[in-house]
Design a protein around this motif. Structure first.
Motif, short mmCIF file in Angstrom:
data_model
loop_
_atom_site.label_atom_id
_atom_site.label_comp_id
_atom_site.label_asym_id
_atom_site.label_seq_id
_atom_site.Cartn_x
_atom_site.Cartn_y
_atom_site.Cartn_z
N HIS A 14 7.69 7.73 -22.19
CA HIS A 14 7.52 9.17 -22.40
C HIS A 14 7.06 9.88 -21.13
CE1 HIS A 14 7.81 8.15 -26.68
NE2 HIS A 14 8.13 9.42 -26.85
N SER A 869 8.30 13.81 -33.35
CA SER A 869 8.11 14.56 -32.10
C SER A 869 9.21 14.25 -31.10
CB SER A 869 6.74 14.22 -31.50
OG SER A 869 6.62 12.84 -31.26
N ASP A 870 9.71 13.02 -31.07
CA ASP A 870 10.82 12.69 -30.17
C ASP A 870 12.09 13.42 -30.56
OD1 ASP A 870 9.36 11.09 -28.52
OD2 ASP A 870 10.02 9.18 -29.37
N ALA A 873 11.68 16.92 -29.27
CA ALA A 873 11.86 16.99 -27.82
C ALA A 873 13.32 16.86 -27.44
CB ALA A 873 11.03 15.88 -27.16
N TYR A 896 10.02 22.04 -24.35
CA TYR A 896 10.19 20.59 -24.19
C TYR A 896 8.94 19.96 -23.58
CZ TYR A 896 11.95 16.21 -22.19
OH TYR A 896 12.11 14.90 -21.82
N VAL A 899 6.13 19.72 -26.21
CA VAL A 899 6.31 18.62 -27.16
C VAL A 899 6.07 17.28 -26.49
CG1 VAL A 899 7.96 17.50 -28.70
CG2 VAL A 899 7.89 19.98 -28.57
N MET A 900 6.58 17.12 -25.26
CA MET A 900 6.39 15.84 -24.56
C MET A 900 4.91 15.63 -24.22
SD MET A 900 9.15 14.25 -24.57
CE MET A 900 8.54 12.93 -23.56
N THR A 903 3.29 14.45 -27.30
CA THR A 903 3.65 13.06 -27.60
C THR A 903 2.91 12.09 -26.70
OG1 THR A 903 5.87 13.86 -28.19
CG2 THR A 903 5.60 11.50 -27.90
#
Length: 932
Positions: A14, A869-870, A873, A896, A899-900, A903
């Protein structure tokens, strides 16, 4: 793969995905090795005076007051009689550093420079200052040093005031501008008796830069419509008039001084900037003096924005420019080479010179941009295999030569107008070519990242199925042979990819992005037996229920994605969630807890409908928030006094926290009152604020390890800090969110007891510090997908419930005035970021409490959260396109990144939770064996 190894590998993957977006979309546009281009005709001006009124909006300068009085009479007279005016269009981010780089260097700085601060250049660039013979600067210590550092030689001289003067609580921020004007006058006065300095000042190609920060400071502190902001404009106007008089007297009215007045960015009505609102991107531009076209009247103009009539300037010719166009304008006026990295186009309507001079200037402008194109093309050609290289067809080598030769021939023949149009076409083609080569590898890199992303998400899903769906099978001999062959095949693929990148001399980051999908997909293919087992078990699955969950999750993810663009979608989601007890049947079994859940959802649903920004400070909301927090604490203490006993230590701690809530509310109201009276930030208030911030991390540790007591102590500590960082209705958000979180914990317990027909354990009796009995940890169920989705939804609600963290102008600097008022971008940014994270932490603590109370391994739930969540993203990654406005691209990228970041934070938390729970399980097992 062991769970710990899985989380560490996931964290690394990630981080790579997070960094990739910057390498793909935010690489620096700068190239080096170009030849400077200058006009070989005598320039109209010997010197240039540049005024930059930081934070000045176009309408604030041009628009008269309600009674028809203009705010800047001198500049108004210049517009009507002696110069040319227009609107300078800035770009996002509308901050001081990017704005000044565009003004003085002629290019729009890449976003990576934000991480480098205000005083450091991440990459060296050329500027008008660097090309000048001498430059003298007066103004802010946050702006001037970066241009002095970037200049070659020792010809840029800076004069700055102490950073402490940039105080938002100052009684009169316009003193910053008065200081600049006084310093310039004193400087010219001293120069008359200093022969060395006098000689330098009388040389050609000199620049005087006056950075005026008072307007920006007053705008942040009092808003752009305030009396302080508007009066500061009048002070700047008078100061400009005085400097012009002093300059003309100093140089004997030789008529060789050019003047440019502009701004780096505007400001919203609520006193912030950074995004793309017209009040932030529209800035004034007024030029006059040597070489500048005098005022021209024009009957009808092409602009349809109604500003001309609103400003009372409909009969005066308006010439709009892009902010980067001002750099070549200044270079042309004093005859210095255009900045090497400039992408600005010379605005000819501002020049009062011969057509020959204009044609030569446009020719130099075109060749200067074409030089950048050539270097960019050569760099890309060197790192691409010849049979794979696709040149930009409109500007191949032969066409470039034809363009330049034709433009020069037209000038030599005296066809100046035709030459100007021809050069404008060449500039347009070269700009498109620069963009083409700058984004040349974007599709290739993006495809590699997407391939890795899809592979990783697929592997996580298979990992969950293998771990929790009883799909494991002992490996057979054939399976081991197949796995060995599979490993050899993927090894060959990895070697081929590495060889391809090596031949092309690709950067080392390309190896990471392109090789990452190889081991990821190898891991996916190794789980073929798991996938086959799932396919075999499909007939025995409750297909209708699984399909229903699939549709709900798909709808839910789309709802979350849409909420990043339309906050009202969060309201829709909360209303739907409020109906969950009715749909699931929990309402009939636990009416009080269901009603608490429903009402808390509906109350929280109001916040996304309120304005993101633009609100005026209102301490009454902060007082209401404090009263609500005190009511919740008092209710708990009263119920605990009558019901289940609470440890004396906890009771004393909660009473102390109640006193702290009152103190924080008083501190905020007192600070607000003091600043309104222009008495500054009281030292006592500042000490209380910093003490509250530091103690918020320590006080919860003093509470007992009972789940409810510790969670309540954490929430109250966080609410105290949030109160100090609030200015309006957002102060009510954490108490309402906390109400919903407690309702969530209780109703999840009801759901568990309903499913398992067991007695519910009271939160007050759950000790999260007790060792974990591994026999009580259950496997994942379909209902846990709902829990994981609720968690992600509440995380997004925590981020966007009362603001938009993807937009820089959502932050009100007044939020940090209890802590400091002197401008410090890093401390202020850190405090504002903690304000954003506080609701996030509240949701995180609640989710951990639910895991403990429902006896589910946190690692298992985090896996489902990771998949959701992935997928979000990945959705945002696909939304980023090469077409459309940069603002649209930047918005998707920022989403993006959010969210990343979330995560990665969850992955870090998973690693720490795994370490802690593993130790507790081991200790619990040892004690159990010892007891036996």
């Amino acid at each position: 793969m062991k769970m710990m190894t899985f989380f560490i590998v996931g964290l690394i993957v990630h981080v790579v995905f997070f960094v990739s977006i910057f390498d793909i979309y935010f690489t620096s546009p700068l190239v080096h090795g170009m030849t400077p281009q200058r006009v070989h005709l005598a320039p109209p001006a010997k010197r240039l005076v540049l005024f930059v009124a930081d934070g000045l909006r176009a309408d604030s300068l041009f628009k008269p007051d309600d009674n028809g009085t203009v705010r800047a009479p001198y500049l108004r007279s210049v517009i009507e009689e002696g110069g040319t005016w227009g609107v300078s269009h800035t770009r996002v981010p509308t901050e001081s550093r990017p704005g000044h780089v565009a003004l003085l260097a002629g290019f729009y700085e890449d976003v990576s420079a934000v991480a480098k601060g205000w005083k450091e250049n991440p990459v060296e660039f050329d500027s008008v200052f660097n090309e000048s013979r001498h430059t003298w600067c007066w103004g802010s210590p946050d702006i001037l040093p970066m241009f002095a550092k970037g200049a070659t030689g020792d010809h840029v001289y800076t004069h700055t005031y102490p950073p402490e003067r940039e105080d938002f609580a100052s009684t009169d921020a316009s003193r910053l501008d008065t200081w600049v004007f006084d310093e310039v006058k004193d400087f010219l006065s001293v120069a008359k008796s200093n022969e060395t300095l006098l000689n330098k000042l009388h040389e050609e190609q000199n620049v005087f830069f006056l950075h005026l920060l008072g307007i920006d400071t007053n705008g942040h502190a009092h808003r752009p419509m305030s009396k302080e902001y508007l009066e500061n404009i009048g002070l700047v106007d008078a100061g400009v008039a005085e400097i012009v008089t002093v300059m003309d007297d100093f140089y004997g009215h030789d008529g060789k001084t050019a003047y440019v007045f502009t701004s780096d960015h505007g400001m919203t009505n609520w006193g912030s900037h950074g995004a793309g609102h017209p009040s932030e991107t529209l800035t004034p531009l007024v030029a006059w003096g040597a070489g500048v076209q005098t005022a021209q009247r024009e009957g009808s103009q092409k602009y349809d924005d109604n500003y001309l009539k609103e400003w009372g300037l409909e009969t005066y010719k308006r010439v709009d420019v892009n902010q980067a166009d001002i750099a070549p304008l200044m270079s042309s006026l004093i005859g210095v080479p255009f900045p090497l990295n400039s992408v600005g186009v010379l605005p000819l309507n501002y020049l009062n010179n011969s057509q020959h001079f204009k044609a030569e200037s446009m020719y130099s402008n075109a060749v200067q941009i074409l030089e950048q194109f050539r270097v960019k093309m050569a760099q890309k050609k060197e790192t691409t295999l010849s049979f794979l290289f696709t040149p930009y067809q409109p500007l191949t080598d032969s066409k470039q030569m034809d363009f330049v030769r034709q433009a020069r021939d037209l000038i030599n023949k005296g066809q100046f107008n035709e030459a100007i149009h021809y050069c404008e076409d060449l500039i347009a083609q070269a700009m498109e070519g620069l963009s083409y080569y700058h984004t040349y590898d974007r599709f290739f890199l993006g495809s590699s990242v997407v391939l890795g992303f899809i592979g990783w998400t697929s592997y996580v899903v298979l990992f969950i199925l293998k771990t929790h769906a009883s799909l494991r099978k002992p490996p057979s001999n054939m399976h081991m042979v197949t796995e060995r062959n599979l490993g050899q095949a993927f090894l060959c693929v990895g070697l081929l990819v590495a060889l391809f990148l090596l031949v092309q001399s690709s950067p080392w980051t390309y190896y990471i992005y392109c090789l990452l999908p190889v081991p990821v997909w190898h891991s996916v293919m190794r789980e073929f037996e798991t996938l086959a087992g799932l396919i075999r078990s499909i007939p025995s699955l409750p297909l209708s229920k699984c399909f229903g969950y699939f549709l709900l999750v798909t709808f839910g993810i789309e709802l979350l994605v849409m909420s990043f663009f339309y906050r009202a979608m969060l309201t829709l989601g909360l209303v739907v969630l409020a109906l969950w007890p009715m749909v699931s049947g929990l309402y009939t079994k636990a009416k009080f807890r269901s009603l608490s859940w429903m009402f808390s959802c509906l109350f929280l649903a109001v916040f996304p409908l309120l304005p993101v920004v633009g609100r005026e400070p209102n301490v009454n909301y902060v007082i209401c928030s404090a009263v609500l927090t005190l009511f919740n604490l008092s209710s708990y203490l009263w119920s605990s006094w009558r019901g289940s006993p609470v440890m004396q230590r906890d009771r004393q701690l909660f009473i102390c926290q109640m006193v702290q809530v009152v103190l924080c509310a008083y501190t905020l109201t007192s600070t607000h009152s003091s600043l309104q009276l222009k008495q500054g930030l009281p030292l006592f208030n500042q000490l209380v604020s910093w003490f509250t911030l530091v103690s918020s991390f320590l006080i919860p540790l003093l509470s007992s390890t009972k789940l409810f007591q510790r969670l309540l102590s954490i929430l109250v500590s966080l609410v105290c800090v949030y109160l100090l960082l609030s200015t309006g209705y957002e102060a009510l958000f954490p108490p309402v969110l906390s109400w919903l979180m407690f309702a969530w914990i209780n109703i999840e317990q009801e759901a568990m007891t309903t499913q398992e027909s067991t007695y519910r354990t009271e939160l007050c009796s759950i000790d999260f510090a007790e060792n974990i009995d591994i026999t009580k940890i259950r496997q994942l169920r379909l209902d846990d997908i709902r829990r994981s989705y609720f968690f992600v939804f509440f995380i997004i609600t925590a981020f966007f419930g009362c603001g938009n963290i993807a937009s820089i102008n959502s932050f009100d600097p007044a939020s940090v005035y209890c802590f400091l008022t002197v401008f410090n971008p890093f401390i202020m940014g850190g405090l504002l970021m903690w304000k954003v994270l506080i609701p996030f932490v509240i949701v995180m603590c609640t989710f951990e409490s639910i895991q403990v109370s429902t006896q589910l391994s946190s690692r298992s739930l985090f896996l489902v959260v990771l998949v959701i969540s992935d997928l979000m993203a990945l959705h945002f990654f696909f939304l980023v396109k090469d077409y459309g406005s940069w603002l649209d691209i930047g918005t998707s990228i920022s989403h993006y990144v959010i969210v990343m970041s979330m995560t990665i934070f969850l992955m870090l938390l998973s690693v720490m939770t795994h370490i802690l729970t593993s130790k507790r399980i081991i200790i619990g097992q040892k004690r159990k064996m010892h007891f036996r």
